[in-house]
Write a protein that holds these residues in place. Sequence first.
Motif, mmCIF file in Angstrom:
data_model
loop_
_atom_site.group_PDB
_atom_site.id
_atom_site.type_symbol
_atom_site.label_atom_id
_atom_site.label_comp_id
_atom_site.label_asym_id
_atom_site.label_seq_id
_atom_site.Cartn_x
_atom_site.Cartn_y
_atom_site.Cartn_z
ATOM 1 N N TRP A 163 0.920 -1.209 -0.045
ATOM 2 C CA TRP A 163 -0.042 -0.027 0.035
ATOM 3 C C TRP A 163 0.641 1.203 -0.072
ATOM 4 C CZ3 TRP A 163 -3.622 -1.898 4.184
ATOM 5 C CH2 TRP A 163 -4.520 -2.825 3.711
ATOM 6 N N MET A 164 1.919 1.280 0.793
ATOM 7 C CA MET A 164 2.664 2.477 0.761
ATOM 8 C C MET A 164 3.349 2.653 -0.513
ATOM 9 S SD MET A 164 6.377 3.031 3.282
ATOM 10 C CE MET A 164 7.137 1.934 2.301
ATOM 11 N N SER A 165 3.785 1.822 -1.278
ATOM 12 C CA SER A 165 4.419 1.911 -2.495
ATOM 13 C C SER A 165 3.490 2.334 -3.443
ATOM 14 C CB SER A 165 5.241 0.543 -3.086
ATOM 15 O OG SER A 165 6.016 -0.107 -1.903
ATOM 16 N N GLN A 166 2.085 2.197 -3.281
ATOM 17 C CA GLN A 166 1.247 2.602 -4.499
ATOM 18 C C GLN A 166 1.166 4.415 -4.323
ATOM 19 O OE1 GLN A 166 -2.199 0.323 -5.190
ATOM 20 N NE2 GLN A 166 -1.403 -1.199 -3.622
ATOM 21 N N GLY A 167 1.508 4.977 -2.952
ATOM 22 C CA GLY A 167 1.830 6.333 -2.958
ATOM 23 C C GLY A 167 0.539 7.219 -2.958
ATOM 24 N N LYS A 211 5.727 10.290 3.882
ATOM 25 C CA LYS A 211 4.967 11.068 4.517
ATOM 26 C C LYS A 211 5.424 12.559 4.868
ATOM 27 C CE LYS A 211 0.751 9.762 6.087
ATOM 28 N NZ LYS A 211 -0.168 9.106 7.025
ATOM 29 N N GLY A 212 6.605 12.697 4.737
ATOM 30 C CA GLY A 212 7.302 13.974 5.262
ATOM 31 C C GLY A 212 7.227 14.063 6.791
ATOM 32 N N LYS A 213 7.016 12.938 7.521
ATOM 33 C CA LYS A 213 7.142 12.986 9.103
ATOM 34 C C LYS A 213 8.650 12.663 9.448
ATOM 35 C CE LYS A 213 2.465 11.592 9.645
ATOM 36 N NZ LYS A 213 1.442 10.379 10.265
ATOM 37 N N HIS A 214 9.784 13.459 9.314
ATOM 38 C CA HIS A 214 10.934 13.251 9.374
ATOM 39 C C HIS A 214 11.386 12.848 11.093
ATOM 40 C CE1 HIS A 214 12.167 14.823 5.247
ATOM 41 N NE2 HIS A 214 11.243 13.928 5.218
ATOM 42 N N SER A 215 10.630 13.567 11.950
ATOM 43 C CA SER A 215 11.086 13.277 13.236
ATOM 44 C C SER A 215 10.814 12.081 13.660
ATOM 45 C CB SER A 215 10.389 14.424 14.026
ATOM 46 O OG SER A 215 9.055 14.499 14.115
ATOM 47 N N GLU A 216 9.466 11.641 13.359
ATOM 48 C CA GLU A 216 8.934 10.378 13.653
ATOM 49 C C GLU A 216 9.505 9.406 12.921
ATOM 50 O OE1 GLU A 216 7.203 12.903 12.579
ATOM 51 O OE2 GLU A 216 5.030 12.801 13.834
ATOM 52 N N ALA A 217 10.041 9.417 11.672
ATOM 53 C CA ALA A 217 11.083 8.448 10.845
ATOM 54 C C ALA A 217 12.358 8.557 11.615
ATOM 55 C CB ALA A 217 11.118 9.087 9.500
ATOM 56 N N GLU A 218 12.963 9.406 12.048
ATOM 57 C CA GLU A 218 14.348 9.453 12.317
ATOM 58 C C GLU A 218 14.202 8.684 13.936
ATOM 59 O OE1 GLU A 218 17.961 12.529 13.978
ATOM 60 O OE2 GLU A 218 16.057 13.251 13.504
ATOM 61 N N ALA A 219 13.332 8.972 14.733
ATOM 62 C CA ALA A 219 13.171 8.146 16.063
ATOM 63 C C ALA A 219 13.135 6.675 15.685
ATOM 64 C CB ALA A 219 12.121 8.746 16.497
ATOM 65 N N LEU A 220 12.387 6.114 14.692
ATOM 66 C CA LEU A 220 12.172 4.720 14.488
ATOM 67 C C LEU A 220 13.421 4.270 13.838
ATOM 68 C CD1 LEU A 220 8.424 4.403 13.241
ATOM 69 C CD2 LEU A 220 9.473 3.279 15.346
#
Length: 266
Positions: A163-167, A211-220
């Motif tokens: 699902w993510m890859s479909q964008g 999705k542009g949620k970089h702070s959440e991405a960095e934490a994970l």
Amino acid sequence: MLAGLRAMSSGDLSRFVREGSGSLRRPSSTTSARQEYQFPSLTEEMFEEIVPKTVRLPSDISEEFLRSCAWDGEGVSGSEVTYSLRNKVKKLLQQILRDKIAGSCTEVEKAGYLHSLGALIDDESKFSQAEPPLEKALKLRTASLGKDHRDTLFTSHLLGLVWMSQGSSTKLGKAEQILSATLETQTRVLGEDDPDTLRSMNGLGALHYTKGKHSEAEALYSKCLQKRQAVLGSAHKDTLATIHNLSLLYRGEEGHTAALLKLAFL
């Protein structure tokens, strides 16, 4: 440590960012029903490269059989052989799986075939076509194995990545919901250090980045990297996948040189 990343094709790298190397469930040594196919043997390296790491082979599709599927012609070498061989094996395995799905089998077996078929289609970047077999596999596995079973969670993770890859915004929303739920359940059932849990942690980080949620991405990503280094080692392909993901995030925010310096002190 990053040398292996540079050698990857763009398609391989995209799947690498999303998934890491995953794990290949070793099949039993039972004989395949399709023994009429007789080809020269694959090398270990070719087999590991050809079979997508998101495929957990059903027990009655023997590894020995897949190794027997090779190329027709002679005198072809290098990447041309690998590319031709990869496509032959994938197409053959897809047909085997479709035959088994249409045949007589238990719900658990059918779910495994559907999952593997969806994973193979996903590996060809045909994401919308991979969605139906994975959705069916998830429904069957939830009903027959339970929603907390490792295999059910593995299918829900892969469906989220598809699902993510479909964008589209709709698909990204569905992906975030299922990947978040999968990670939460895996953490509770399998433990935070389990490779499947860490794979989902990396995948959810990739979704946040998309999705542009970089702070959440960095934490994970940072948490996943720390655990993958401890559990798998710094040179493991999955660990390198998370390092690569962090490098993309840092490079986008701070530039190439700053990203390398930041990674050097992880």
